[in-house]
Scaffold this motif. Structure first.
Motif, PDB file in Angstrom:
ATOM      1  N   GLU A 618     -27.475  43.748  26.272  1.00 55.59           N
ATOM      2  CA  GLU A 618     -26.937  42.409  26.499  1.00 55.59           C
ATOM      3  C   GLU A 618     -25.611  42.203  25.801  1.00 55.59           C
ATOM      4  OE1 GLU A 618     -30.109  40.034  24.999  1.00 55.59           O
ATOM      5  OE2 GLU A 618     -29.497  40.262  22.904  1.00 55.59           O
ATOM      6  N   VAL A 628     -26.160  37.309  27.513  1.00 53.53           N
ATOM      7  CA  VAL A 628     -26.085  37.675  28.926  1.00 53.53           C
ATOM      8  C   VAL A 628     -26.592  39.102  29.065  1.00 53.53           C
ATOM      9  CG1 VAL A 628     -24.559  38.086  30.887  1.00 53.53           C
ATOM     10  CG2 VAL A 628     -24.158  36.132  29.379  1.00 53.53           C
ATOM     11  N   ASP A 632     -28.075  41.583  34.647  1.00 53.72           N
ATOM     12  CA  ASP A 632     -27.864  40.358  35.439  1.00 53.72           C
ATOM     13  C   ASP A 632     -26.414  40.220  35.891  1.00 53.72           C
ATOM     14  OD1 ASP A 632     -30.502  39.593  35.227  1.00 53.72           O
ATOM     15  OD2 ASP A 632     -30.175  38.372  33.436  1.00 53.72           O
ATOM     16  N   VAL A 633     -25.547  41.130  35.434  1.00 52.10           N
ATOM     17  CA  VAL A 633     -24.120  41.073  35.779  1.00 52.10           C
ATOM     18  C   VAL A 633     -23.882  41.960  36.988  1.00 52.10           C
ATOM     19  CG1 VAL A 633     -21.774  41.516  34.987  1.00 52.10           C
ATOM     20  CG2 VAL A 633     -23.490  40.619  33.392  1.00 52.10           C
ATOM     21  N   MET A 650     -22.327  36.895  38.081  1.00 52.40           N
ATOM     22  CA  MET A 650     -23.741  37.067  37.810  1.00 52.40           C
ATOM     23  C   MET A 650     -24.530  37.268  39.095  1.00 52.40           C
ATOM     24  SD  MET A 650     -23.551  36.827  34.547  1.00 52.40           S
ATOM     25  CE  MET A 650     -25.274  36.761  34.091  1.00 52.40           C
ATOM     26  N   LEU A 656     -28.439  31.323  34.385  1.00 52.42           N
ATOM     27  CA  LEU A 656     -27.140  31.224  33.731  1.00 52.42           C
ATOM     28  C   LEU A 656     -27.274  30.579  32.363  1.00 52.42           C
ATOM     29  CD1 LEU A 656     -24.822  30.103  36.663  1.00 52.42           C
ATOM     30  CD2 LEU A 656     -25.219  32.396  35.790  1.00 52.42           C
ATOM     31  N   PRO A 657     -26.514  31.038  31.372  1.00 59.03           N
ATOM     32  CA  PRO A 657     -26.515  30.386  30.055  1.00 59.03           C
ATOM     33  C   PRO A 657     -25.698  29.104  30.101  1.00 59.03           C
ATOM     34  CG  PRO A 657     -24.944  32.180  30.080  1.00 59.03           C
ATOM     35  CD  PRO A 657     -25.635  32.208  31.414  1.00 59.03           C
ATOM     36  N   VAL A 668     -18.754  27.990  32.661  1.00 58.53           N
ATOM     37  CA  VAL A 668     -19.900  28.486  33.415  1.00 58.53           C
ATOM     38  C   VAL A 668     -19.909  27.757  34.762  1.00 58.53           C
ATOM     39  CG1 VAL A 668     -22.403  28.715  33.529  1.00 58.53           C
ATOM     40  CG2 VAL A 668     -21.224  29.020  31.337  1.00 58.53           C
ATOM     41  N   VAL A 675     -19.494  33.386  35.025  1.00 63.70           N
ATOM     42  CA  VAL A 675     -19.344  33.026  33.618  1.00 63.70           C
ATOM     43  C   VAL A 675     -17.992  33.554  33.143  1.00 63.70           C
ATOM     44  CG1 VAL A 675     -20.233  33.347  31.287  1.00 63.70           C
ATOM     45  CG2 VAL A 675     -21.823  33.061  33.195  1.00 63.70           C
TER      46      VAL A 675
END
Length: 728
Positions: A618, A628, A632-633, A650, A656-657, A668, A675
C-alpha cells in the motif's frame, strides 16, 4: 479529449495533392520574390556605385561641399567628405544583399521541382494501383502478375514521393531563412526566425534520412518469411494407411501429391507451398506441404476426411500453386512493410504520404483477393466431392466448425495450468480428451457457427453456409443430424487405422503442447517474480521544500532591502517629510520578512515528516485518512508542469479514501474515481525517477497478487487435473 481524425480519402487527397500543390505554389511565389529582389539589389548596387564615384570626385576637389540626398525619411544634407564613407557602407550593404539574392535565386526552383516530383509520384502511384486493381479482377493469373508489377513499382514511387516532399520542404525553409539576411532591421527576433528556419530545414533533412532508411524495410519485408507451424513430419512408415489414402485421393482427382505431410494439434487443415518453420524441431520445410490436425482426424469419418483432404489437394492444381507460392507470402509481406511504415510515420510527417498511398494501393487488391479466394474455395470444395459424397463434404464443413470450440476448451484449460511432466505411461492425450469431452457433453449448437469461416494461416474462406449452398445443398435437420452424430469409441476411429501407432503420435503432440505451455507459464512466472522482487520492503519519501525555502529567502531579502532603503534613505525615496508612511512601509517590510520566516519554519517542520510511505502492499500518506492499496490502483501518472502531483486512477470497485483538510493541493474525485496527491516535489528525486519508483511498487503488488492466485488455483485443481488426465 478525443483526437480528431480525417477520413482516409480526405487525408489521401490532402497529403498527395493539396500538400504538394501548396509547396509548388510556394515555390513559384518564392521564385517571383527572388527575381524581384535580385533585380532591385542589382539596380541599387549600380546606382550606389555611380553615386559613390561622383561624390568621391566632389570630395577630392571640394571636401566641404554640402550635398543633399533624398532618402526614405526625406532630404538629408551632408558634406562630401562625410558622405563618402556612408555611401561606401551603403554600397557594401547593397553588394551583400546582391550576393544573398544571387544565392537564394535558384532555391525556389528546388521547392517547385520537389513538389512537382511528389505530385507526379502520387499520380503514378495511384494510377498504377488503379490499373493493377482493375486487371486483378480479370483472372487469378492477372491478379498475381498485376500485384508483382505493383510491388516492384511501389518502393520507387515511395522513394520519389518522400524525396520530393523533403527537397521541397528543405528548399522552402532555406529560402526563408536566407531571406532574413535581407532585412534592414535585423534584430534578436529576426535572428530567432533565422535559427528557426535552419532548424526546420534540418528537421526536414533528418526526416528524409529516417524515411529513406525506413524505406529499406519495404524492400526487406517483401521477402517471404517462413510460416511457424507446430507439428511433426510424418513418413510412410509411421502412417502407411494415410499415405495410401492420400495417393488414392490424388489419383482419383488427378491432383499433385504433397511432398511433406505434417500432423499437428492446434491448427486446421491446410496446404501450402510457402516456407514453413516446424516446431519443436526448428526445421525448415519446403515444397508442397499438407497439414493435418490430429483432433479433427480423430472426430471425422472417412467420407469427411476424404472431402477435406481432396479439397486441400485441389489447391495444388492449376493457378492455386502460383497463388500459394508467389502471391500470398508477398502480399502478407507488403502488409507487414506498410504496418512498419505506419508506425514510423506516426512520428515523421514525411512518411505520411507514402503510408497513405501504400494502404490505398493494397486496398485496391482486397476485393480481387477476396473474390478469387472465394472462387478457389468453391472450386476446391467441388473437386473434393469427386472422392466422396456431397453430403460427406457438407457434413465435414459443419463438423470441423464444431470441433474447434471443444478443442479450444481443452487447450485453454491445460494452458492455464499445465500438469507436471509425468512418465510416458501416464502422460495426457489432448486429442483423445477432446473426443471424450464431445462424447460426454455433446456438440455445441451448430446453427450459430454456420456463418463462421474456417481458420487458415494464409488464406480466407467464405462462410460455411455459403460453401454448403455452393455444393447444391441446404442446411436442414438431416444434414445437421449427420454432422452432429456422436464420435466413435477410442480405437475405432478412422484416424486410428491410418497410423501405425496413433495413440503415440497424439501423446507426442500433447506433450509438445504441454511443454510449450509449461515453458510459457514458467517464463511468465519468472517475470512476475522479478516484478514482485523489484521493490525494497519500504521506501519513505519526503516533500522537497528546498526550492520554496530559497524562494522565501529571496523574497525576504527584497523586503529587507526595501525596508532599509526607506529607513536609511528617506529623502531619496520620497518619504523624508512623511514619517508615518515611512514607518508604515518599514513595518510592512518587517511583517513580510517575518511572514517568510514563519513559512520557512513551517516548511522545515513539514518536510521532516514523511510525505508518503511506500510498502509492497500500500501507499500511506498523511494527505489521506486511509492508505491506498496498490492492487486497487489501475494506473498512475506523475505531473510536474504547473505543480507536482501524483495521480492515481482507482479500480471502479475500490473504496476511495477521504482527503484530509490540511492537504490543500490534493483531491479525491469520486465521480471519476481518481485520487490526486499534491506536493512541492520529492526530495532527492526527479519526477521521472519518482514515477518509475511508483510503477515498481504498483507492478510488484499486482505481480504478487497474480502469483498468489495462481498458486491457490494450482493447489485447488492439481488433484482434479491429475485424475482427469489419467482417466482420459
Amino acid at each position: 479529449m478525443r483526437k480528431f481524425k480525417l477520413p482516409p480519402k480526405v487525408s489521401l487527397v490532402l497529403w498527395l495533392f493539396v500538400f504538394p500543390a501548396t509547396l509548388f505554389g510556394l515555390g513559384l511565389w518564392q521564385a517571383e520574390r527572388a527575381s524581384q529582389t535580385l533585380s532591385q539589389s542589382s539596380a541599387l548596387s549600380q546606382e550606389l556605385r555611380a553615386m559613390l564615384a561622383q561624390v568621391k570626385k566632389i570630395a577630392e576637389s571640394e571636401p566641404g561641399a554640402i550635398l543633399t540626398f533624398q532618402g526614405d525619411e526625406g532630404p538629408n544634407s551632408l558634406s562630401a567628405m562625410v558622405a563618402v564613407p556612408q555611401i561606401q557602407t551603403a554600397v557594401d550593404q547593397a553588394d551583400e544583399d546582391l550576393e544573398i539574392s544571387s544565392i537564394r535565386q535558384p532555391i525556389p526552383w528546388g521547392t517547385a521541382a520537389g513538389a512537382l516530383l511528389a505530385f507526379v509520384s502520387a499520380i503514378v502511384g495511384l494510377a498504377t494501383a488503379a490499373i493493377a486493381g482493375v486487371r486483378a479482377r480479370r483472372s487469378q493469373d492477372q491478379l498475381v502478375k498485376s500485384f508483382e508489377r505493383l510491388r516492384n513499382t511501389l518502393p520507387f514511387v515511395f522513394a520519389a514521393l518522400i524525396i520530393g516532399i523533403c527537397v521541397s520542404t528543405v528548399c522552402a525553409s532555406l529560402f526563408e531563412a536566407i531571406s532574413i539576411g535581407l532585412w534592414t532591421d535585423l534584430s534578436a527576433a529576426s535572428a530567432k526566425l533565422f535559427v528557426a528556419g535552419l532548424v526546420l530545414a534540418g528537421v526536414a533533412i533528418y526526416s528524409a534520412y529516417v524515411a529513406l532508411r525506413g524505406l529499406k524495410d519495404v524492400f526487406a519485408l517483401f521477402t517471404p518469411e517462413p510460416l511457424d507451424v507446430s507439428g511433426h513430419r510424418i513418413d510412410e512408415a509411421a502412417a502407411p494407411g494415410l499415405f495410401r489414402f492420400v495417393r488414392d485421393l490424388a489419383d482419383r482427382q488427378q491432383a499433385v501429391l504433397p511432398d511433406t505431410i505434417i500432423v499437428g494439434l492446434t491448427q486446421g487443415f491446410f496446404v501450402t507451398e510457402s516456407l514453413l518453420r516446424l516446431w519443436p524441431e526448428d526445421e525448415i520445410v519446403t515444397g508442397r506441404t499438407l497439414y493435418l490436425p490430429a483432433p479433427y482426424l480423430d472426430l471425422l469419418d472417412e467420407p469427411e476426411v476424404a472431402a477435406i483432404i481432396g479439397h486441400e489437394l485441389a489447391h495444388f492444381s492449376g493457378k492455386d500453386t502460383i497463388y500459394s507460392q508467389r502471391f500470398t507470402p508477398i502480399y502478407a509481406g507488403l502488409w507487414r512493410s506498410l504496418a512498419a511504415l505506419r508506425r514510423a510515420g506516426d512520428h515523421d510527417f514525411v512518411l505520411n504520404p507514402a503510408v497513405l498511398l501504400g494502404f490505398h494501393a493494397i486496398e485496391q487488391f482486397d476485393r480481387a483477393v477476396n473474390h478469387w479466394s472465394r472462387i478457389r474455395e468453391f472450386d476446391a470444395d467441388r473437386n473434393g466431392t469427386r472422392s466422396t459424397s456431397t453430403v460427406g463434404a457438407a457434413s465435414a464443413l459443419i463438423r470441423t466448425g464444431l470441433i474447434l470450440p471443444a478443442l479450444e476448451q481443452v487447450l485453454s484449460q491445460v494452458a492455464g495450468n499445465p500438469p507436471v511432466a509425468e512418465s510416458s505411461d501416464t502422460r495426457p492425450d489432448l486429442v483423445s480428451h477432446t473426443s471424450d469431452l464431445v462424447r460426454a457433453s455433446g456438440w455445441s449448437d451448430p446453427v450459430p457457427l454456420l456463418e463462421d469461416r474456417q481458420p487458415h494461416p494464409t488464406d480466407t474462406h467464405p462462410p460455411t453456409r455459403q460453401r454448403i449452398q455452393a455444393l447444391g445443398l441446404t442446411v436442414d435437420e438431416r444434414l445437421l443430424k449427420i454432422a452432429t452424430r456422436p464420435p466413435k469409441p477410442q480405437g475405432l476411429t478412422f484416424a486410428s487405422g491410418l497410423f501405425s501407432d496413433w495413440k503415440a503420435i497424439c501423446a507426442q503432440l500433447s506433450q509438445d503442447y504441454l511443454s510449450q505451455a509449461r515453458a510459457m507459464r514458467a517464463a511468465h512466472r519468472q517475470t512476475l517474480q522479478a516484478l514482485a522482487a523489484a521493490v525494497p520492503g519500504e521506501t519513505i519519501v519526503y516533500n522537497n521544500v528546498k526550492p520554496t525555502i530559497w524562494a522565501m529567502a529571496i523574497i525576504a531579502l527584497i523586503f529587507i532591502g526595501f525596508g532599509l532603503t526607506v529607513t536609511v534613505l528617506p529623502a531619496e525615496t520620497g518619504f523624508g517629510n512623511d514619517d508615518f508612511t515611512r514607518i508604515l512601509v518599514a513595518g510592512v517590510a518587517m511583517f513580510g520578512v517575518a511572514g517568510c520566516g514563519i513559512y520557512v519554519v513551517y516548511l522545515q517542520k513539514s518536510a521532516a515528516r514523511p510525505l508518503m510511505i511506500l510498502t509492497p502492499t500500500e501507499l500511506q500518506t498523511s494527505m489521506l485518512d486511509t492508505p491506498v492499496a496498490w492492487i486497487d490502483v489501475a494506473a498512475h501518472q506523475v505531473f510536474a508542469s504547473n505543480r507536482f502531483a501524483l495521480r492515481l486512477w482507482m479500480d471502479p470497485s475500490a473504496l476511495l479514501p477521504a482527503k484530509k483538510r490540511r492537504a490543500l493541493y490534493s483531491k479525491v474525485d469520486r465521480k471519476e474515481h481518481v485520487v490526486t496527491l499534491g506536493a512541492m516535489g520529492i526530495r532527492g528525486m526527479k519526477p521521472a525517477e519518482f514515477s518509475e519508483l511508483i510503477g515498481r511498487y504498483h507492478n510488484a503488488a499486482h505481480a504478487s497478487k497474480e502469483l498468489s492466485r495462481s498458486a491457490s488455483e494450482a493447489q485447488t485443481i492439481a488433484a482434479d487435473d491429475l485424475r482427469w488426465f489419467r482417466s482420459s
